[in-house]
Design a protein around this motif. Structure first.
Motif, short mmCIF file in Angstrom:
data_model
loop_
_atom_site.label_atom_id
_atom_site.label_comp_id
_atom_site.label_asym_id
_atom_site.label_seq_id
_atom_site.Cartn_x
_atom_site.Cartn_y
_atom_site.Cartn_z
N GLY A 14 -3.09 -3.93 -12.73
CA GLY A 14 -2.03 -4.42 -13.61
C GLY A 14 -0.81 -3.53 -13.60
N VAL A 15 -1.02 -2.23 -13.65
CA VAL A 15 0.09 -1.28 -13.64
C VAL A 15 0.82 -1.34 -12.31
N LEU A 16 0.07 -1.33 -11.21
CA LEU A 16 0.70 -1.39 -9.89
C LEU A 16 1.48 -2.69 -9.69
N THR A 17 0.90 -3.80 -10.13
CA THR A 17 1.57 -5.09 -10.00
C THR A 17 2.85 -5.11 -10.82
N GLY A 18 2.78 -4.60 -12.04
CA GLY A 18 3.97 -4.53 -12.88
C GLY A 18 5.05 -3.66 -12.27
N ARG A 19 4.66 -2.51 -11.76
CA ARG A 19 5.64 -1.62 -11.12
C ARG A 19 6.35 -2.32 -9.97
N LEU A 138 -3.71 -9.86 1.68
CA LEU A 138 -4.67 -9.41 0.66
C LEU A 138 -4.10 -9.58 -0.75
N PHE A 139 -2.84 -9.23 -0.92
CA PHE A 139 -2.21 -9.36 -2.22
C PHE A 139 -2.19 -10.82 -2.66
N ARG A 140 -1.86 -11.72 -1.74
CA ARG A 140 -1.87 -13.16 -2.05
C ARG A 140 -3.28 -13.61 -2.44
#
Length: 151
Positions: A14-19, A138-140
């Protein structure tokens, strides 16, 4: 460790995605402002990023973006007032409206695509094209899996 303190660990998903989201939004909207679109803000991206050039229904925009209909409706009202979209009767359903980009909206959409392509090209160059393509795949997959968490 004192009460209430957290142990320093690697940031979670969550933190990495938000960043990543906030950093990309900041660069995108800064570049758009320099190109004549200073009146846009990240909320508008919930519509513009998912809007088809030939038009889309608001319900489809809400579904694609993962935003509530009310959020999309507010963004649409603002974008219409700013001259980026217009609402027209849906030829397939007289009760519905289709949101269609104006000339300014189409220009902004094309500029955004070019800016995003530049951002992606920069990252691909830094980490290698193959690694970046694998990361995006992978992210998708993770994003799609997460969206289906309720089954």
């Amino acid at each position: 460790m004192r009460r209430g303190e957290r142990k320093q660990t690697e940031p979670d998903l969550g933190v990495l995605t938000g960043r990543l989201l906030f950093a990309v939004q900041e660069e995108l909207f800064d570049a758009l402002a320099r190109r004549g679109f200073a009146d846009l803000r990240p909320l508008h991206g919930a519509v513009l990023a998912y809007l088809d050039e030939e038009g889309s229904r608001a319900t489809d925009l809400a579904r694609r973006s993962g935003q509530h209909k009310q959020v999309v409706g507010k963004a649409l009202d603002e974008l219409e007032a700013l001259g980026y979209v217009t609402r027209r009767p849906d030829p397939d359903d007289r009760r519905a409206k289709v949101v269609v980009p104006t000339g300014r909206g189409l220009d902004q959409m094309r500029q955004s695509d070019a800016i995003m392509a530049g951002i992606e090209a920069r990252h691909a160059e830094r980490v290698g094209a193959e690694a970046f393509d694998a990361f995006k795949r992978l992210f998708r997959q993770v994003a799609d899996d997460q969206r289906g968490w309720r089954g």
